[in-house]
Design a protein around this motif. Structure first.
Motif, PDB file in Angstrom:
ATOM      1  N   PHE A 155       6.057 -39.712   1.987  1.00 25.40           N
ATOM      2  CA  PHE A 155       5.139 -39.748   0.852  1.00 25.40           C
ATOM      3  C   PHE A 155       4.090 -38.643   0.942  1.00 25.40           C
ATOM      4  CE2 PHE A 155       1.292 -41.235  -1.356  1.00 25.40           C
ATOM      5  CZ  PHE A 155       1.817 -41.431  -2.628  1.00 25.40           C
ATOM      6  N   LYS A 156       3.605 -38.354   2.128  1.00 30.48           N
ATOM      7  CA  LYS A 156       2.552 -37.336   2.279  1.00 30.48           C
ATOM      8  C   LYS A 156       3.009 -35.960   1.834  1.00 30.48           C
ATOM      9  CE  LYS A 156       3.653 -36.476   7.165  1.00 30.48           C
ATOM     10  NZ  LYS A 156       3.128 -36.512   8.541  1.00 30.48           N
ATOM     11  N   ASN A 157       4.330 -35.742   1.783  1.00 34.00           N
ATOM     12  CA  ASN A 157       4.855 -34.446   1.360  1.00 34.00           C
ATOM     13  C   ASN A 157       5.199 -34.411  -0.126  1.00 34.00           C
ATOM     14  OD1 ASN A 157       4.827 -33.493   4.088  1.00 34.00           O
ATOM     15  ND2 ASN A 157       6.744 -34.599   4.460  1.00 34.00           N
ATOM     16  N   GLN A 158       4.996 -35.524  -0.838  1.00 28.48           N
ATOM     17  CA  GLN A 158       5.314 -35.597  -2.261  1.00 28.48           C
ATOM     18  C   GLN A 158       4.114 -35.219  -3.105  1.00 28.48           C
ATOM     19  OE1 GLN A 158       6.940 -39.423  -3.271  1.00 28.48           O
ATOM     20  NE2 GLN A 158       8.442 -39.396  -1.612  1.00 28.48           N
ATOM     21  N   TRP A 159       4.386 -34.778  -4.348  1.00 30.44           N
ATOM     22  CA  TRP A 159       3.307 -34.390  -5.256  1.00 30.44           C
ATOM     23  C   TRP A 159       2.394 -35.573  -5.596  1.00 30.44           C
ATOM     24  CZ3 TRP A 159       3.081 -36.962  -9.861  1.00 30.44           C
ATOM     25  CH2 TRP A 159       4.260 -37.604 -10.291  1.00 30.44           C
ATOM     26  N   ARG A 160       2.921 -36.803  -5.524  1.00 30.01           N
ATOM     27  CA  ARG A 160       2.118 -37.974  -5.860  1.00 30.01           C
ATOM     28  C   ARG A 160       0.931 -38.170  -4.914  1.00 30.01           C
ATOM     29  NH1 ARG A 160       7.426 -39.421  -6.538  1.00 30.01           N
ATOM     30  NH2 ARG A 160       8.036 -40.327  -8.564  1.00 30.01           N
ATOM     31  N   SER A 161       1.025 -37.628  -3.720  1.00 30.55           N
ATOM     32  CA  SER A 161      -0.044 -37.833  -2.731  1.00 30.55           C
ATOM     33  C   SER A 161      -1.153 -36.795  -2.844  1.00 30.55           C
ATOM     34  CB  SER A 161       0.545 -37.782  -1.315  1.00 30.55           C
ATOM     35  OG  SER A 161       1.021 -36.478  -1.014  1.00 30.55           O
ATOM     36  N   ASN A 162      -1.007 -35.840  -3.752  1.00 29.98           N
ATOM     37  CA  ASN A 162      -1.899 -34.676  -3.757  1.00 29.98           C
ATOM     38  C   ASN A 162      -3.256 -34.896  -4.409  1.00 29.98           C
ATOM     39  OD1 ASN A 162      -0.043 -33.148  -2.379  1.00 29.98           O
ATOM     40  ND2 ASN A 162       0.878 -32.287  -4.229  1.00 29.98           N
ATOM     41  N   HIS A 163      -3.367 -35.813  -5.373  1.00 27.19           N
ATOM     42  CA  HIS A 163      -4.681 -35.973  -6.006  1.00 27.19           C
ATOM     43  C   HIS A 163      -4.948 -37.439  -6.323  1.00 27.19           C
ATOM     44  CE1 HIS A 163      -3.255 -36.447 -10.234  1.00 27.19           C
ATOM     45  NE2 HIS A 163      -2.239 -35.742  -9.792  1.00 27.19           N
ATOM     46  N   LYS A 164      -6.209 -37.736  -6.478  1.00 28.90           N
ATOM     47  CA  LYS A 164      -6.686 -39.114  -6.566  1.00 28.90           C
ATOM     48  C   LYS A 164      -6.109 -39.878  -7.743  1.00 28.90           C
ATOM     49  CE  LYS A 164     -11.031 -41.743  -6.842  1.00 28.90           C
ATOM     50  NZ  LYS A 164     -12.516 -41.638  -6.855  1.00 28.90           N
ATOM     51  N   LYS A 165      -5.936 -39.224  -8.884  1.00 25.15           N
ATOM     52  CA  LYS A 165      -5.536 -39.922 -10.101  1.00 25.15           C
ATOM     53  C   LYS A 165      -4.025 -39.976 -10.317  1.00 25.15           C
ATOM     54  CE  LYS A 165      -9.295 -40.274 -13.362  1.00 25.15           C
ATOM     55  NZ  LYS A 165      -9.653 -40.115 -14.799  1.00 25.15           N
ATOM     56  N   ALA A 166      -3.235 -39.583  -9.333  1.00 28.77           N
ATOM     57  CA  ALA A 166      -1.782 -39.573  -9.521  1.00 28.77           C
ATOM     58  C   ALA A 166      -1.245 -40.955  -9.853  1.00 28.77           C
ATOM     59  CB  ALA A 166      -1.102 -39.021  -8.274  1.00 28.77           C
ATOM     60  N   ILE A 167      -1.738 -41.984  -9.196  1.00 26.66           N
ATOM     61  CA  ILE A 167      -1.269 -43.340  -9.448  1.00 26.66           C
ATOM     62  C   ILE A 167      -1.607 -43.772 -10.874  1.00 26.66           C
ATOM     63  CG2 ILE A 167      -3.378 -44.280  -8.387  1.00 26.66           C
ATOM     64  CD1 ILE A 167       0.084 -45.977  -8.590  1.00 26.66           C
ATOM     65  N   ALA A 168      -2.767 -43.358 -11.382  1.00 23.67           N
ATOM     66  CA  ALA A 168      -3.161 -43.711 -12.744  1.00 23.67           C
ATOM     67  C   ALA A 168      -2.315 -42.978 -13.775  1.00 23.67           C
ATOM     68  CB  ALA A 168      -4.642 -43.380 -12.964  1.00 23.67           C
ATOM     69  N   GLU A 169      -2.053 -41.696 -13.528  1.00 23.41           N
ATOM     70  CA  GLU A 169      -1.365 -40.861 -14.508  1.00 23.41           C
ATOM     71  C   GLU A 169       0.143 -41.051 -14.508  1.00 23.41           C
ATOM     72  OE1 GLU A 169      -2.681 -36.938 -13.618  1.00 23.41           O
ATOM     73  OE2 GLU A 169      -4.729 -37.291 -14.321  1.00 23.41           O
ATOM     74  N   THR A 170       0.670 -41.778 -13.539  1.00 20.60           N
ATOM     75  CA  THR A 170       2.110 -42.026 -13.508  1.00 20.60           C
ATOM     76  C   THR A 170       2.395 -43.491 -13.833  1.00 20.60           C
ATOM     77  OG1 THR A 170       1.952 -42.313 -11.103  1.00 20.60           O
ATOM     78  CG2 THR A 170       2.636 -40.159 -11.905  1.00 20.60           C
ATOM     79  N   LEU A 171       2.088 -44.387 -12.907  1.00 16.50           N
ATOM     80  CA  LEU A 171       2.375 -45.803 -13.108  1.00 16.50           C
ATOM     81  C   LEU A 171       1.313 -46.502 -13.961  1.00 16.50           C
ATOM     82  CD1 LEU A 171       4.338 -48.053 -12.424  1.00 16.50           C
ATOM     83  CD2 LEU A 171       3.072 -48.447 -10.299  1.00 16.50           C
ATOM     84  N   GLY A 172       0.049 -46.173 -13.729  1.00 22.49           N
ATOM     85  CA  GLY A 172      -1.036 -46.825 -14.460  1.00 22.49           C
ATOM     86  C   GLY A 172      -0.967 -46.596 -15.962  1.00 22.49           C
ATOM     87  N   CYS A 173      -0.569 -45.399 -16.373  1.00 24.63           N
ATOM     88  CA  CYS A 173      -0.524 -45.094 -17.806  1.00 24.63           C
ATOM     89  C   CYS A 173       0.502 -45.970 -18.520  1.00 24.63           C
ATOM     90  CB  CYS A 173      -0.252 -43.613 -18.040  1.00 24.63           C
ATOM     91  SG  CYS A 173       1.400 -43.053 -17.599  1.00 24.63           S
ATOM     92  N   HIS A 174       1.593 -46.318 -17.842  1.00 22.69           N
ATOM     93  CA  HIS A 174       2.581 -47.213 -18.447  1.00 22.69           C
ATOM     94  C   HIS A 174       1.958 -48.565 -18.783  1.00 22.69           C
ATOM     95  CE1 HIS A 174       6.410 -45.261 -18.699  1.00 22.69           C
ATOM     96  NE2 HIS A 174       6.413 -44.894 -17.427  1.00 22.69           N
ATOM     97  N   LEU A 175       1.181 -49.111 -17.845  1.00 26.50           N
ATOM     98  CA  LEU A 175       0.600 -50.438 -18.058  1.00 26.50           C
ATOM     99  C   LEU A 175      -0.477 -50.406 -19.139  1.00 26.50           C
ATOM    100  CD1 LEU A 175       0.381 -51.871 -14.434  1.00 26.50           C
ATOM    101  CD2 LEU A 175       2.302 -51.717 -16.000  1.00 26.50           C
TER     102      LEU A 175
END
Length: 313
Positions: A155-175
């Motif tokens: 996970f640390k090598n994935q783009w999702r780990s690079n910035h704070k809002k990644a979880i919001a802009e990927t999975l969170g936006c769906h919800l």
């Protein structure tokens, strides 16, 4: 039929897999990718100009490039008169562009933003219950989607780990988008969000959103890469509790159930099988329109409102 893709990442591959099952006639795929090498026997190019030199025209395009390029690539597709455009979520700036732009889009017959849960049978069944007051007043809506992605070794090598809002802009936006789809014309009176940093691995892996609508409905949302796998939607009505786990719909009602002493008891639950189809329902809805060659009202799917809530909280 020629179909263009902006990007050839995991999501583009998932869409292509759906198209392979859906389209029965001959089709040619073309991908704009960093590398011009063939990947899985599909043609890849560096630019839309190169694509049109070979294919001359495209019936539709799927924009699956990184979020920050969605609007730029949409404009390119409009300039090349591609009639049917599918933009992957969150499509930041796309809906706003059409509302403000004076650019002629006469050749564009349909545009759809890819919030695929809006095409789910179960979620639209819940929307119908809310809109028609079939279970009384909606009191509270809870949504939780999670899986332990942030604990995978790479996970640390994935783009999702690079910035704070990644979880919001990927999975969170769906919800958020599901909630907006369900509450319809109701809007938020107040809202806030928090992003949690994991104590175990120091990644920002959990997004919380909470708000109260003008109709005084409480909305509670959590999207997490730090939990066991769970996808759950629960709606509390004055005369029903409605639940969905992406496999089954549970409806517990009516409210007025009593024992022999006149005390409230829990009502029986009606269970209905409803397996969530993933992106296939969204893709098939889009392609149905492509095949008709007709003009349709654009389906922005509350993308502007979703983006606004993500940015402002």
């Amino acid at each position: 039929m020629n179909i263009l893709f902006y990007g050839y990442g995991n999501h583009a591959r998932r869409i292509k897999k759906c198209l392979d099952k859906y389209i029965k006639s001959s089709v040619s795929y073309c991908f704009i990718n960093k590398s011009k090498e063939k990947i899985n026997d599909v043609d890849c190019f560096n630019s839309i100009e190169e694509c049109f030199l070979k294919f001359k025209e495209f019936k539709c395009v799927f924009i699956t490039s990184p979020n920050e390029y969605h609007l730029e690539h949409l404009k390119n597709c409009l300039n090349y008169n591609i009639p049917y455009i599918y933009v992957e979520k969150p499509a930041i700036g796309v809906e706003e562009y059409f509302k403000k732009s004076k650019t002629k889009t006469n050749n564009l017959k349909f545009l759809q933003v890819g919030y695929h849960y809006n095409y789910s049978f179960a979620i639209n069944k819940l929307k119908n219950i809310i809109e028609k007051n079939l279970a009384g007043s909606l009191l509270r809506l809870d949504l939780f989607f999670g899986k332990g992605l942030a604990f995978k070794d790479d996970f640390k090598n994935q783009w999702r780990s690079n910035h704070k809002k990644a979880i919001a802009e990927t999975l969170g936006c769906h919800l958020l988008n599901i909630a907006l789809h369900l509450i319809g014309q109701d809007t938020f009176l107040s809202n806030n969000y928090e992003i949690k940093k994991s104590i175990e691995n120091s990644f920002y892996d959990t997004y919380h959103f909470y708000g109260v609508t003008k109709k005084k409905v409480l909305i509670s949302i959590s999207a997490s890469w730090g939990s066991p796998l769970e996808e759950f939607i629960k709606a509390y009505f004055s005369n029903m509790i409605w639940e969905y786990d992406m496999k089954h719909i549970s409806e517990t009602y009516p409210r007025d159930c009593f024992d022999e002493n006149g005390l409230f008891i829990k009502p029986n639950s009606k269970i209905e099988n409803s397996f969530h189809e993933g992106i296939s329902a969204s893709i098939s809805s889009f392609m149905d329109k492509v095949h008709t060659n007709q003009i349709y009202k654009y389906e922005f799917n509350n993308s502007a409102s979703t983006s606004e809530l993500l940015l402002k909280g």
